[in-house]
Motif scaffolding. Structure first.
Motif, PDB file in Angstrom:
ATOM      1  N   VAL B 192       5.266  13.583  18.563  1.00  0.00           N
ATOM      2  CA  VAL B 192       5.809  14.425  19.651  1.00  0.00           C
ATOM      3  C   VAL B 192       7.067  14.312  20.170  1.00  0.00           C
ATOM      4  CG1 VAL B 192       5.226  14.882  22.175  1.00  0.00           C
ATOM      5  CG2 VAL B 192       3.235  14.615  20.948  1.00  0.00           C
ATOM      6  N   SER B 193       7.670  12.878  20.024  1.00  0.00           N
ATOM      7  CA  SER B 193       8.881  12.578  20.629  1.00  0.00           C
ATOM      8  C   SER B 193      10.027  13.340  19.333  1.00  0.00           C
ATOM      9  CB  SER B 193       9.085  10.998  20.600  1.00  0.00           C
ATOM     10  OG  SER B 193      10.523  10.908  20.969  1.00  0.00           O
ATOM     11  N   HIS B 194       9.603  13.227  18.186  1.00  0.00           N
ATOM     12  CA  HIS B 194      10.302  13.591  17.178  1.00  0.00           C
ATOM     13  C   HIS B 194      10.477  15.275  17.363  1.00  0.00           C
ATOM     14  CE1 HIS B 194      12.161  13.606  13.129  1.00  0.00           C
ATOM     15  NE2 HIS B 194      11.581  14.433  12.638  1.00  0.00           N
ATOM     16  N   ALA B 195       9.338  15.982  17.434  1.00  0.00           N
ATOM     17  CA  ALA B 195       9.543  17.276  17.441  1.00  0.00           C
ATOM     18  C   ALA B 195      10.116  17.898  18.647  1.00  0.00           C
ATOM     19  CB  ALA B 195       8.015  17.908  17.722  1.00  0.00           C
ATOM     20  N   LEU B 196      10.034  17.029  19.780  1.00  0.00           N
ATOM     21  CA  LEU B 196      10.928  17.356  20.985  1.00  0.00           C
ATOM     22  C   LEU B 196      12.317  17.352  20.832  1.00  0.00           C
ATOM     23  CD1 LEU B 196       8.665  15.746  23.952  1.00  0.00           C
ATOM     24  CD2 LEU B 196       9.152  18.210  23.350  1.00  0.00           C
ATOM     25  N   VAL B 197      12.642  16.302  20.010  1.00  0.00           N
ATOM     26  CA  VAL B 197      14.075  15.983  19.843  1.00  0.00           C
ATOM     27  C   VAL B 197      14.701  16.946  18.906  1.00  0.00           C
ATOM     28  CG1 VAL B 197      15.902  14.277  18.988  1.00  0.00           C
ATOM     29  CG2 VAL B 197      13.903  13.656  20.531  1.00  0.00           C
ATOM     30  N   MET B 198      13.933  17.457  18.151  1.00  0.00           N
ATOM     31  CA  MET B 198      14.055  18.470  16.826  1.00  0.00           C
ATOM     32  C   MET B 198      14.604  19.735  17.524  1.00  0.00           C
ATOM     33  SD  MET B 198      14.866  17.142  14.013  1.00  0.00           S
ATOM     34  CE  MET B 198      15.357  15.605  14.502  1.00  0.00           C
ATOM     35  N   GLY B 199      13.596  20.151  18.625  1.00  0.00           N
ATOM     36  CA  GLY B 199      13.847  21.734  18.826  1.00  0.00           C
ATOM     37  C   GLY B 199      13.580  21.341  20.346  1.00  0.00           C
ATOM     38  N   ASP B 200      13.963  22.417  21.007  1.00  0.00           N
ATOM     39  CA  ASP B 200      14.064  22.493  22.579  1.00  0.00           C
ATOM     40  C   ASP B 200      12.902  22.754  22.868  1.00  0.00           C
ATOM     41  OD1 ASP B 200      15.044  22.352  25.236  1.00  0.00           O
ATOM     42  OD2 ASP B 200      15.466  24.674  25.236  1.00  0.00           O
ATOM     43  N   ALA B 201      12.309  21.831  23.886  1.00  0.00           N
ATOM     44  CA  ALA B 201      10.775  22.119  24.151  1.00  0.00           C
ATOM     45  C   ALA B 201      10.533  23.231  25.360  1.00  0.00           C
ATOM     46  CB  ALA B 201      10.317  20.735  24.709  1.00  0.00           C
ATOM     47  N   ILE B 257       5.622   3.618  30.469  1.00  0.00           N
ATOM     48  CA  ILE B 257       6.687   3.201  29.629  1.00  0.00           C
ATOM     49  C   ILE B 257       6.739   4.179  28.122  1.00  0.00           C
ATOM     50  CG2 ILE B 257       7.782   1.520  28.113  1.00  0.00           C
ATOM     51  CD1 ILE B 257       7.119  -0.557  30.284  1.00  0.00           C
ATOM     52  N   ARG B 258       5.659   4.180  27.583  1.00  0.00           N
ATOM     53  CA  ARG B 258       5.269   5.088  26.511  1.00  0.00           C
ATOM     54  C   ARG B 258       5.981   6.443  26.726  1.00  0.00           C
ATOM     55  NH1 ARG B 258       3.014   2.280  22.470  1.00  0.00           N
ATOM     56  NH2 ARG B 258       1.818   0.405  23.052  1.00  0.00           N
ATOM     57  N   LEU B 259       5.530   7.113  27.777  1.00  0.00           N
ATOM     58  CA  LEU B 259       5.561   8.346  28.288  1.00  0.00           C
ATOM     59  C   LEU B 259       6.969   8.737  28.384  1.00  0.00           C
ATOM     60  CD1 LEU B 259       2.674   9.064  30.328  1.00  0.00           C
ATOM     61  CD2 LEU B 259       2.936   9.914  27.866  1.00  0.00           C
ATOM     62  N   LEU B 260       7.687   7.618  29.343  1.00  0.00           N
ATOM     63  CA  LEU B 260       9.019   7.918  29.477  1.00  0.00           C
ATOM     64  C   LEU B 260       9.944   7.901  28.342  1.00  0.00           C
ATOM     65  CD1 LEU B 260       9.207   6.417  33.158  1.00  0.00           C
ATOM     66  CD2 LEU B 260       9.248   8.584  32.669  1.00  0.00           C
ATOM     67  N   GLU B 261       9.571   6.892  27.719  1.00  0.00           N
ATOM     68  CA  GLU B 261      10.336   6.744  26.310  1.00  0.00           C
ATOM     69  C   GLU B 261      10.398   7.990  25.469  1.00  0.00           C
ATOM     70  OE1 GLU B 261       8.173   3.646  24.096  1.00  0.00           O
ATOM     71  OE2 GLU B 261       9.869   2.243  24.758  1.00  0.00           O
ATOM     72  N   VAL B 262       9.388   8.916  25.442  1.00  0.00           N
ATOM     73  CA  VAL B 262       9.233  10.043  24.919  1.00  0.00           C
ATOM     74  C   VAL B 262      10.124  11.067  25.530  1.00  0.00           C
ATOM     75  CG1 VAL B 262       7.858  12.083  24.362  1.00  0.00           C
ATOM     76  CG2 VAL B 262       6.903   9.721  23.953  1.00  0.00           C
ATOM     77  N   ALA B 263       9.812  10.827  26.868  1.00  0.00           N
ATOM     78  CA  ALA B 263      10.693  12.024  27.886  1.00  0.00           C
ATOM     79  C   ALA B 263      12.174  11.919  27.816  1.00  0.00           C
ATOM     80  CB  ALA B 263      10.162  11.755  29.223  1.00  0.00           C
ATOM     81  N   MET B 264      12.643  10.332  27.668  1.00  0.00           N
ATOM     82  CA  MET B 264      13.933  10.229  27.814  1.00  0.00           C
ATOM     83  C   MET B 264      14.575  10.299  26.553  1.00  0.00           C
ATOM     84  SD  MET B 264      14.381   7.089  30.631  1.00  0.00           S
ATOM     85  CE  MET B 264      13.578   7.432  32.179  1.00  0.00           C
ATOM     86  N   ALA B 265      13.849  10.395  25.500  1.00  0.00           N
ATOM     87  CA  ALA B 265      14.444  10.378  24.093  1.00  0.00           C
ATOM     88  C   ALA B 265      15.283  11.721  23.846  1.00  0.00           C
ATOM     89  CB  ALA B 265      13.358  10.416  23.083  1.00  0.00           C
ATOM     90  N   GLY B 266      14.741  12.696  24.573  1.00  0.00           N
ATOM     91  CA  GLY B 266      15.734  13.838  24.461  1.00  0.00           C
ATOM     92  C   GLY B 266      14.620  15.288  24.325  1.00  0.00           C
ATOM     93  N   GLY B 267      15.361  16.079  24.453  1.00  0.00           N
ATOM     94  CA  GLY B 267      14.527  17.464  24.463  1.00  0.00           C
ATOM     95  C   GLY B 267      13.683  17.862  25.544  1.00  0.00           C
ATOM     96  N   LEU B 268      13.727  17.130  26.739  1.00  0.00           N
ATOM     97  CA  LEU B 268      12.926  17.372  27.708  1.00  0.00           C
ATOM     98  C   LEU B 268      13.969  17.297  28.903  1.00  0.00           C
ATOM     99  CD1 LEU B 268       9.520  15.679  27.380  1.00  0.00           C
ATOM    100  CD2 LEU B 268       9.916  18.013  27.281  1.00  0.00           C
ATOM    101  N   GLY B 269      15.169  17.641  28.809  1.00  0.00           N
ATOM    102  CA  GLY B 269      16.126  17.602  29.824  1.00  0.00           C
ATOM    103  C   GLY B 269      16.662  16.292  30.242  1.00  0.00           C
ATOM    104  N   ASP B 270      17.561  16.033  31.143  1.00  0.00           N
ATOM    105  CA  ASP B 270      18.319  14.820  31.266  1.00  0.00           C
ATOM    106  C   ASP B 270      17.973  14.305  32.717  1.00  0.00           C
ATOM    107  OD1 ASP B 270      19.677  16.605  32.446  1.00  0.00           O
ATOM    108  OD2 ASP B 270      21.540  16.072  31.260  1.00  0.00           O
ATOM    109  N   ARG B 271      16.916  14.912  33.480  1.00  0.00           N
ATOM    110  CA  ARG B 271      16.796  14.394  34.806  1.00  0.00           C
ATOM    111  C   ARG B 271      15.959  13.437  35.235  1.00  0.00           C
ATOM    112  NH1 ARG B 271      18.762  17.946  38.611  1.00  0.00           N
ATOM    113  NH2 ARG B 271      18.490  16.059  39.617  1.00  0.00           N
ATOM    114  N   TRP B 272      15.375  12.783  34.019  1.00  0.00           N
ATOM    115  CA  TRP B 272      14.129  11.834  34.096  1.00  0.00           C
ATOM    116  C   TRP B 272      14.568  10.577  34.837  1.00  0.00           C
ATOM    117  CZ3 TRP B 272       9.398  13.434  33.547  1.00  0.00           C
ATOM    118  CH2 TRP B 272       8.911  14.650  32.694  1.00  0.00           C
ATOM    119  N   PRO B 273      15.821   9.996  34.716  1.00  0.00           N
ATOM    120  CA  PRO B 273      16.093   8.918  35.393  1.00  0.00           C
ATOM    121  C   PRO B 273      16.102   9.074  36.943  1.00  0.00           C
ATOM    122  CG  PRO B 273      17.597   9.034  33.179  1.00  0.00           C
ATOM    123  CD  PRO B 273      16.574  10.373  33.502  1.00  0.00           C
TER     124      PRO B 273
END
Lengths: 542, 481
Positions: B192-201, B257-273
């Motif tokens: 999921v994380s990989h796919a999100l980083v590759m393409g804009d979700a 933690i696992r979810l936020l790792e995915v969310a903050m890896a990229g592709g889901l915007g930069d407002r997570w922090p």
């Protein structure tokens, strides 16, 4: 578990600090209600602790620098506590902490002896709290690592809170909670400041450290200095206490049992002034100088306000409590004069106040044990009934008022001379009135309680002091006289350490604080050993 | 045909703790039906099972199993031990309570063990459907346990509230999961994380992740998803609350933690922090301020637990390798002191269905010297006062905030702690500084429960004085040394 044992008993100083707590553990197995045995045991522990302190300190009496007393810790070295975060259980003594450590050890048996009759229930808990409190105070005084300092600083809160709240007077819970929250409010921001400093050290050198001598090398830009100084100063000013943060003190003093008041006035308050001298001034000299006008003004306000309010009291204990605010004002004035002579006076005055105010609280407590009141109106003419008591009360009051040939005079004289020399002419002039006012309120107390006719029939059959009570007071009075007549031996040990800090502050003040980035001061020529690989030059200049 | 034909034996070994817990639960249920006289043995047996499961987890090999559905690393092992510790402490306190209420049956222990299995699975799962299944295994057992004292109307009411909210949240999580799957074509978190980083979700991916975070925020009782906690805690059996207030929160935090790792890896915007910081600040402030006005100790601890989850979120604002130590230490500290506090509440309050007023403990510090001291230690530790382990946890959390440039989080955190100190101290002064109000009557105190309270309090102090070893170990495994 080896590590834990090493932590507690690894070297001379940790043994000194933890002995009271470890010795308190057997108390848990005393029979319920065996108060007599508990008292004797606690007194014995207190005396042993005093002997330990004297034996450890005596060889270093005239050479009390960190380097010299490092020998005390040399048999164990720096004990790792949380080494990965650069936290070592590092204790040390120098001329600044040494007098206060000895004072603490001296007051412990005196407090136990002075509480003999005043504490009537649950001696087990009382003795336990007092011993734990001693560990907290000694630890805070000897800590050379800011994290360790903070832990001990907070550790002092719990036993003091229990002492006020369990064995206190009518409004004990209010006083205990107020004491706890005031102190905690200041110290939590100090924790953030300590963390910030440790992190800055890591940023500059790549290594975590909270060690005192490592953090001394951080030269912060002015804005950061002011914020950090503010965080430290708030914690210490609450503890001192400085007006307007002093309101917890009268409550705590009045509600606390005698022993609690003695320890509170004797050493706990000194932790605040000690903190300024040890941490806030040398860490952030530029900010301290910038804040000096404010703090000097508050100190003078404290001297006059404390004295005036003390004058207005109708209760002996409240009077002594407000006199503490005034006395500590002198200490603060001396510290912020940035004058070596004034600093010597301030340090001596910390000890003096511990002796004379401690004795006054003990005397008020002894009277309270007999009559269960502390109001002036209930007394009068006591000098005829209890002459020995009257002698000690007059003696301690005069010492507190700064009569020449007693200790208070020496300290106040040095502070006033030093701060006058440093150019604080108006504050010094105002503070001098504080000396006069001290005489006014203390003489008022004496005249209302001791002199005149015996106004109350209850007072006629009052017992005079017992041998135990005299035994508790004599050491304090001997020291008051000794310091008053021959202060030399008491000033000498701390001179080198104070000179060191003074010089350090002056050198730092010669250069303006850095712009923008924090600087890491390199001092390869000094005797302080690096506790980490020295950073290369380009790292230092970032 | 043997099982290894279908499942590689390595996978079976990796799942040994879960299998043990589930199997033991089934056995207890069976034996309970036929030999009810064995009932008093279920507590030691189930605790032994939990301890064995923890030992199995401790010794298990690192790596992935079941084709990447489960992960075993030093962190999952540490978290497993933490959740099982919470389970064991509350199981120890349960027997006396159940006997007094007349509901000592094997179902309780069986449900508890299945909960534990769900927790261990949740901690290790790294695939969305596995996470969901583990969560349901956990939640269904939790609903049943919350209502276990079924003759009490408050228990039923609180369980129903918890169930309705929980079911709603499960739907949220399922929907979020479906959206993420729809966007990325996979349910494995790494893919999921990989796919999100590759393409804009785009909006769908963000919405899916938001739903998941909200769902696990509910399980952690973060503000604004916290409303269930005080009501549920108040009505549910106290020893069970000792479990509910620590272990599921710890497991949910691991998933978070696992979810936020995915969310903050990229592709889901930069407002997570910012979002995480908001959850942290809101939880710390709301939790502490509302705890301040509670008179009921269980409600007070419920709000304090909300605040503690706020502290726990601080290291997740800047999620990296250095977040693990503060999170795990905080979880361990929280498990010890909070489970300890609820264990003591379950011992010191007699009437299960009524309010548990703090003032009822007046003067009991003298009547129960050991238990009173344990409760005082737990309270001071929850307040973050040194030298307790609670302080070490807060110290690491605030240090993490400062070193990642979130000074304001540290300052809000310490100010919120100051509020906290006020109400924790209230328990201490009620214990020691007030006159006794009532004589103890019908308390559920036995040796097992005493042991649980002592272990929690002693560990809190010893680890606070000497955290050296445990921090060294965590630093080593997280590689941030």
């Amino acid at each position: 578990m080896d590590g834990l044992i090493e932590l507690l008993l690894g070297n001379t100083l940790t043994r000194l600090v933890f002995f009271p707590t470890l010795a308190a553990l057997p108390l848990l197995f005393f029979r319920k209600g065996a108060d007599g045995a508990v008292k004797l045991y606690a007194l014995a522990v207190g005396l042993v602790e005093l002997v330990l302190a004297l034996v450890y300190v005596a060889p270093h009496w005239t050479t009390t620098t960190f380097e010299a007393t490092r020998e005390l810790a040399a048999d164990g070295g720096r004990i790792p506590w949380i080494p990965s975060w650069g936290i070592y259980f590092d204790l040390g003594l120098d001329g600044i902490s040494m007098p206060l450590v000895v004072l603490t050890a001296l007051l412990l048996p005196i407090v136990i002896g002075g509480s003999w009759l005043g504490i009537q229930r649950n001696w087990k808990g009382y003795a336990f709290s007092m011993l734990l409190l001693t560990t907290g105070i000694l630890g805070a005084l000897t800590a050379l690592d800011l994290f360790v300092f903070y832990v001990f600083w907070e550790l002092m809160l719990i036993p003091m809170y229990l002492v006020i709240g369990i064995w206190g007077g009518e409004r004990k819970i209010y006083a205990a909670v107020k004491f706890f929250l005031f102190t905690m409010a200041g110290s939590l921001l100090m924790l953030v400041a300590i963390l910030w400093m440790g992190w800055t050290h890591q940023e500059l050198t790549g290594l975590w450290s909270f060690a005192y001598q490592d953090l001394l090398r951080l030269d912060f830009p002015m804005t950061q200095q002011i914020w950090l100084f503010g965080a430290f100063a708030l914690a210490f000013a609450i503890k001192v206490p400085m007006v307007p943060l002093h309101t917890w003190l009268p409550d705590a003093h009045v509600e606390a049992p005698t022993g609690g008041s003695v320890i509170l006035a004797g050493v706990l308050l000194k932790l605040g002034t000690y903190g300024f001298l040890r941490f806030a001034l040398p860490f952030f000299p530029h900010a301290a100088v910038a804040a000096a006008p404010l703090l000097v003004s508050l100190a003078v306000v404290g001297i006059l306000y404390g004295a005036l309010v003390a004058w207005a009291q109708e209760d002996m204990k409240k009077l002594v409590a407000y006199s503490s605010v005034a006395h500590l004002g002198f200490v603060m004035l001396g510290l912020f004069a940035f004058d070596l002579f004034a600093w010597q006076g301030s340090l001596l005055q910390m000890v003096n106040h511990g002796l004379s105010t401690g004795a006054l609280f003990l005397l008020v407590g002894m009277l309270y044990d007999r009559r269960h009141t502390k109001k002036f109106d209930d007394f009068g003419g006591l000098a005829k009934v209890v002459p020995v008591f009257a002698f000690f009360l007059v003696f301690s009051s005069l010492a507190s008022a700064g009569l020449p040939a007693l200790n208070g005079f020496v300290g106040e004289f040095m502070i006033l001379t030093g701060s006058f020399r440093a150019g604080l002419i108006v504050p010094t002039a105002l503070a001098t009135f504080g000396v006069v006012l001290a005489a006014v309120y203390l003489l008022k107390m004496l005249s209302r309680t001791l002199w005149g006719p015996v106004t109350r029939t209850e007072n006629e059959g009052l017992r005079d002091l017992s041998l135990r009570e005299i035994g508790v007071l004599v050491p304090l009075c001997v020291l008051m006289l000794w310091i008053g007549v021959a202060p030399g031996p008491f000033l000498e040990p701390s001179l080198a350490a104070l000179e060191g800090v003074h010089e350090e502050v002056q050198i730092r003040l010669e250069q303006p604080p850095p712009e923008g980035e924090t600087r890491f001061l390199l001092r390869l020529d000094d005797s302080m050993a690096f506790t980490f690989p020295a950073p290369s030059l380009d790292e230092v200049t970032r | 045909m043997n099982a290894s034909y279908l499942i590689p034996s390595g996978d079976l070994a990796a799942a040994a703790p879960e299998l043990l817990l589930c199997g033991l639960g089934v056995l207890i249920l069976l034996f309970d039906a036929f030999w009810p006289s064995l009932r008093r043995a279920w507590t030691p047996i189930s605790v032994a099972g939990v301890v064995t499961a923890a030992a199995l987890a401790w010794g298990s090999a690192h790596g992935e199993s079941f084709g990447g559905l489960l992960e075993t690393s030093a962190f999952t092992i540490a978290a497993t031990v933490i959740v099982l510790l919470g389970t064991a402490l509350s199981l120890l306190a349960s027997q006396a309570y159940l006997e007094r209420e007349g509901i000592l049956t094997g179902e309780y222990h069986a449900l508890f063990l299945w909960c534990a299995a769900g927790l261990v699975l949740l901690v290790r799962a790294q695939e969305l459907l596995t996470i969901f299944l583990a969560l349901e295994l956990l939640s269904v057992c939790l609903y049943a346990l919350a209502a276990f004292n079924r003759r009490l109307s408050v228990a039923t009411e609180s369980a129903l509230k918890y169930f309705l909210m929980g079911a709603f949240v499960s739907a949220f999580i399922l929907y979020g999961l479906a959206l993420l799957y729809g966007q990325t074509g996979s349910t494995r978190l790494d893919e999921v994380s990989h796919a999100l980083v590759m393409g804009d979700a785009g909006a769908i991916g963000i919405l899916g992740m938001l739903l998941l975070v909200a769902g696990f925020g509910f399980k952690m009782s973060l503000v604004p998803f916290h409303a269930w906690a005080p009501d549920t805690y108040q009505g549910a059996p106290s020893p069970f609350v000792a479990f509910l207030s620590v272990a599921p929160k710890a497991a949910a935090a691991m998933v978070m933690i696992r979810l936020l790792e995915v969310a903050m890896a990229g592709g889901l915007g930069d407002r997570w922090p910012d979002l995480v910081a908001f959850l942290a600040v809101a939880s710390m402030l709301v939790g502490n301020l509302l705890a301040l006005v509670q008179r009921d100790i269980k409600r007070m601890l419920a709000y304090s637990g909300i605040a503690h989850m706020g502290y726990l979120m601080i290291p997740l604002v800047s999620l990296d390798d250095t977040s693990w130590t503060p999170v795990l230490v905080y979880l361990l500290a929280y498990t010890l002191m909070n489970a300890g506090a609820f264990v003591l509440v379950s011992m010191l309050y007699a009437r299960a269905g009524e309010q548990h007023l703090v003032s009822e403990l007046s003067g009991w510090g003298y009547r129960f010297p050991v238990l009173g001291a344990c409760l005082a230690v737990c309270m001071l530790a929850l307040g973050g006062i040194p030298p307790t382990f609670g302080f070490i946890g807060k110290y690491l959390v605030f240090l993490h905030a400062i070193r990642h440039g979130h000074l304001y989080l540290a300052i809000v955190g310490v100010l919120a702690s100051l509020v906290g100190v006020f109400y924790y101290l209230r328990v201490v002064y009620v214990l020691y500084m007030k006159e006794e109000l009532r004589a103890p009557d019908g308390l559920a105190i036995d040796a097992w429960a005493r042991a649980a309270a002592l272990v929690a309090a002693a560990a809190t102090v010893i680890l606070g004085v000497w955290p050296t070893r445990i921090l060294e170990w965590l630093e080593r495994v997280s590689g941030t040394l």
